[in-house]
Design a protein around this motif. Structure first.
Motif, PDB file in Angstrom:
ATOM      1  N   LEU A   1      72.796  27.755  19.741  1.00  0.00           N
ATOM      2  CA  LEU A   1      73.675  28.139  21.036  1.00  0.00           C
ATOM      3  C   LEU A   1      73.743  29.843  20.799  1.00  0.00           C
ATOM      4  O   LEU A   1      74.180  30.439  22.002  1.00  0.00           O
ATOM      5  N   MET A   2      73.448  30.398  19.700  1.00  0.00           N
ATOM      6  CA  MET A   2      73.471  31.782  19.514  1.00  0.00           C
ATOM      7  C   MET A   2      72.648  32.558  20.475  1.00  0.00           C
ATOM      8  O   MET A   2      72.781  33.633  20.831  1.00  0.00           O
ATOM      9  N   ARG A   3      71.580  31.679  20.782  1.00  0.00           N
ATOM     10  CA  ARG A   3      70.445  32.279  21.767  1.00  0.00           C
ATOM     11  C   ARG A   3      70.843  32.277  23.140  1.00  0.00           C
ATOM     12  O   ARG A   3      70.780  33.084  23.808  1.00  0.00           O
ATOM     13  N   TYR A   4      70.791  30.892  23.502  1.00  0.00           N
ATOM     14  CA  TYR A   4      70.955  30.558  24.856  1.00  0.00           C
ATOM     15  C   TYR A   4      72.344  30.270  25.442  1.00  0.00           C
ATOM     16  O   TYR A   4      72.830  29.994  26.392  1.00  0.00           O
ATOM     17  N   GLY A   5      73.342  30.180  24.407  1.00  0.00           N
ATOM     18  CA  GLY A   5      74.663  29.682  24.673  1.00  0.00           C
ATOM     19  C   GLY A   5      75.526  30.892  24.676  1.00  0.00           C
ATOM     20  O   GLY A   5      76.527  31.178  25.555  1.00  0.00           O
ATOM     21  N   ILE A   6      75.451  31.845  23.872  1.00  0.00           N
ATOM     22  CA  ILE A   6      76.492  32.946  23.581  1.00  0.00           C
ATOM     23  C   ILE A   6      75.896  34.171  24.551  1.00  0.00           C
ATOM     24  O   ILE A   6      74.835  34.412  24.343  1.00  0.00           O
ATOM     25  N   PRO A   7      76.546  34.659  25.484  1.00  0.00           N
ATOM     26  CA  PRO A   7      76.164  35.809  26.152  1.00  0.00           C
ATOM     27  C   PRO A   7      75.773  36.950  25.228  1.00  0.00           C
ATOM     28  O   PRO A   7      76.402  37.506  24.380  1.00  0.00           O
ATOM     29  N   ALA A   8      74.833  37.963  25.930  1.00  0.00           N
ATOM     30  CA  ALA A   8      74.772  39.084  25.002  1.00  0.00           C
ATOM     31  C   ALA A   8      75.752  40.177  24.926  1.00  0.00           C
ATOM     32  O   ALA A   8      75.752  40.818  24.038  1.00  0.00           O
ATOM     33  N   PHE A   9      76.632  40.038  25.952  1.00  0.00           N
ATOM     34  CA  PHE A   9      77.725  41.136  25.589  1.00  0.00           C
ATOM     35  C   PHE A   9      78.652  40.636  24.557  1.00  0.00           C
ATOM     36  O   PHE A   9      79.533  41.546  24.239  1.00  0.00           O
ATOM     37  N   LYS A  10      78.719  39.431  24.158  1.00  0.00           N
ATOM     38  CA  LYS A  10      79.252  38.997  22.996  1.00  0.00           C
ATOM     39  C   LYS A  10      78.559  39.285  21.600  1.00  0.00           C
ATOM     40  O   LYS A  10      79.134  39.743  20.766  1.00  0.00           O
ATOM     41  N   MET A  11      77.281  39.295  21.635  1.00  0.00           N
ATOM     42  CA  MET A  11      76.392  39.397  20.619  1.00  0.00           C
ATOM     43  C   MET A  11      74.960  39.530  21.156  1.00  0.00           C
ATOM     44  O   MET A  11      74.307  38.800  21.532  1.00  0.00           O
ATOM     45  N   GLU A  12      74.440  40.851  20.855  1.00  0.00           N
ATOM     46  CA  GLU A  12      73.120  41.239  21.481  1.00  0.00           C
ATOM     47  C   GLU A  12      72.095  40.656  20.506  1.00  0.00           C
ATOM     48  O   GLU A  12      72.463  40.304  19.123  1.00  0.00           O
ATOM     49  N   LYS A  13      71.118  39.887  21.101  1.00  0.00           N
ATOM     50  CA  LYS A  13      70.102  39.120  20.594  1.00  0.00           C
ATOM     51  C   LYS A  13      69.461  39.833  19.463  1.00  0.00           C
ATOM     52  O   LYS A  13      68.556  39.164  18.657  1.00  0.00           O
ATOM     53  N   ARG A  14      69.370  41.189  19.102  1.00  0.00           N
ATOM     54  CA  ARG A  14      68.764  41.947  18.366  1.00  0.00           C
ATOM     55  C   ARG A  14      69.277  41.560  16.873  1.00  0.00           C
ATOM     56  O   ARG A  14      68.572  41.628  15.920  1.00  0.00           O
ATOM     57  N   HIS A  15      70.610  41.107  17.045  1.00  0.00           N
ATOM     58  CA  HIS A  15      71.212  40.888  15.510  1.00  0.00           C
ATOM     59  C   HIS A  15      70.656  39.372  15.167  1.00  0.00           C
ATOM     60  O   HIS A  15      70.208  39.363  13.826  1.00  0.00           O
ATOM     61  N   LEU A  16      70.194  38.499  16.046  1.00  0.00           N
ATOM     62  CA  LEU A  16      69.600  37.191  15.710  1.00  0.00           C
ATOM     63  C   LEU A  16      68.231  37.471  15.310  1.00  0.00           C
ATOM     64  O   LEU A  16      67.729  36.895  14.120  1.00  0.00           O
TER      65      LEU A  16
END
Length: 495
Positions: free
Chosen positions: A182-197
């Motif tokens: 869900l961190m990839r496809y459920g959480i929008p990037a404006f809450k957490m940018e995918k670079r952190h993941l």
């Protein structure tokens, strides 16, 4: 503590957000870049270094909060990073996504605004990456034992990292084409940018964890085959079986689950699609459900250019202060909170009929109505009392070209066949049954996170990932030195 009077002399100051008009036009994180570090040392100084720090108890990870607050106040970032990572594999995730039950349990919060624990945590994590305090930690020797982890959300990743560092050979299986759950496809990037993941996944690869994306266990790989190939299996698939809204008109076109809508918007951000097939652009959007997932839909629809967005919450609007009779300190109180998405909706006036920001409180959906082509056009709602009973004279309609259902999740999705192929026992509510050691009824198979606990917070997901890793390590080796912060029976503090 660095300043014994810091909590008396320094007011609470949070990480400032970018102007609404600016951030609503992009998908970058909502906070002002670089604005946290200049204020965070003073904020850390507000920590009282309590004799009995209830923030520890409020956080299932058992984070050593007063210790790293003191270290940040003294600008010892390396030591602060060491203490933070001692209990949390992914503090940059929790520092952005967790609702911070630790702050509700802060002793200072008895009569003052709590310490900004979440912001301090995020500052330490980001500084650790900038300064190189988080290098890969591959094991010194291998155990010769193998573990399959099914699911790459926070539970699966935490379990995999702990087990890899303990010397086991770990493979993580993920049904989606990219890792993160869900961190990839459920959480929008404006809450957490995918670079952190991406950064954490690369760290885990360097430590020796193997990843198998685009592999649905039960469909692409038979579950029994996995049991045969690995010494232990950890199920961390999350609770992805969404709840339905069985009302008249549900069959109309334009009514979708939140987790049908959000992944498409994220795929646009990943470059997979030029535009989402479910884009809210120019449409009247109603989000049914008052939780975080609903707020994520709200912020996404605003950025896609919706004509209007309204969010329905069946609960009454909470007050601004904690109710000491029903939710005394240090429990997590239900108070009125305004997320970044709600602030955007309020300032941009996306829902003129709403009670506050974009929300209609104490509102229940009665039915949907559509046009001759079977497309939804309106949502009929009614006001309800505390028992969710309709109130006479409160019926009304909202225009709705796109309806998003954000009603939560009931347990693991069974479509892939994993649960049935393994013959896993289930709890009455649909989650995977397990004993006090995270073991299922199938020998060598363990379950953790939302798949077994039910829908919960990211801190509980990581805590369960760490704890199940300790259980698996003990199963494989006879003993374990890995930390186990929670048991399957532990629950958040409440009266």
């Amino acid at each position: 503590m660095a300043d014994p009077k810091g909590f008396m002399s320094t007011p609470r100051q949070e990480w400032p957000r970018r102007p609404v008009e600016e951030r609503a036009r992009d998908w970058d994180e909502v906070y002002v870049p670089g604005a946290l570090l200049p204020i965070i040392s003073k904020q850390a100084d507000r920590c009282m270094d309590c004799g009995v720090p209830f923030c520890h108890e409020a956080c299932p990870l058992g984070n050593l909060i007063p210790e790293w607050n003191d270290l940040v106040a003294r600008a010892d970032w390396r030591a602060a990073s060491d203490r933070l990572h001692a209990t949390n594999n992914f503090p940059e995730f929790t520092g952005r996504l967790c609702p911070a039950p630790c702050e509700a349990g802060c002793v200072l919060a008895i009569n003052q605004p709590a310490v900004t624990i979440k912001n301090v945590e995020c500052a330490i994590a980001d500084r650790a990456w900038e300064e190189g305090f988080t290098p890969p930690r591959p094991p010194e020797r291998l155990s010769g034992r193998t573990v399959a982890v099914i699911g790459s959300g926070p539970t699966g990743l935490a379990a995999a990292q702990q087990l890899t560092r303990a010397g086991h050979t770990v493979a993580v299986f993920e049904k989606d084409d990219r890792l993160g759950g869900l961190m990839r496809y459920g959480i929008p990037a404006f809450k957490m940018e995918k670079r952190h993941l991406e950064r954490r996944i690369e760290q885990m690869r360097a430590e020796g964890t193997k990843f198998r994306p685009s592999t649905a266990v039960g469909r692409d790989v038979p579950a029994d085959e996995l049991r045969t190939r690995y010494d232990a299996v950890v199920i961390a698939t999350g609770a992805t079986a969404w709840r339905e809204l069985p009302v008249v008109g549900r069959e109309l076109k334009g009514i979708h689950q939140a987790m049908e809508y959000l992944p498409l918007a994220n795929r646009v951000g990943e470059g997979d699609l030029p535009v989402s097939p479910l884009s809210a652009a120019g449409r009247h959007v109603v989000v049914v459900g008052g939780g975080d997932t609903g707020a994520d839909c709200l912020g996404t629809a605003v950025r896609e250019g919706a004509a209007s967005v309204t969010q329905l919450d069946i609960y009454a609007q909470p007050g601004a202060e904690r109710d000491e009779d029903t939710e005394p300190w240090p429990t997590y109180p239900k108070v009125y909170r305004m997320s970044a998405a709600h602030e955007e909706a309020r300032d941009l006036r996306t829902a003129p009929a709403a009670d506050a920001d974009a929300r209609l409180f104490a509102a229940s959906t009665l039915r949907f109505t559509g046009d001759a082509d079977g497309q939804v056009r309106a949502l009929r709602l009614v006001g309800v009392d505390e028992q969710r009973m309709p109130l006479a004279g409160t019926e009304r309609s909202l225009p709705a070209d796109l309806v998003l259902l954000a009603l939560g999740f009931s347990g693991p999705d069974r479509e892939d066949g994993l649960v049935d192929q393994l013959g896993l026992a289930l709890e009455p509510r649909g989650t995977i049954a397990r004993d006090d050691g995270y073991a299922t009824n199938v020998p060598g198979v363990f379950a953790a996170g939302d798949a077994a606990r039910g829908q919960s917070l990211i801190v509980w997901a990581i805590a369960e990932g760490r704890a199940v890793a300790a259980a698996v390590d003990r199963y494989l080796m006879g003993e374990s030195r890995l930390p186990a912060p929670v048991s399957p029976r532990d629950r958040p503090m409440r009266i």
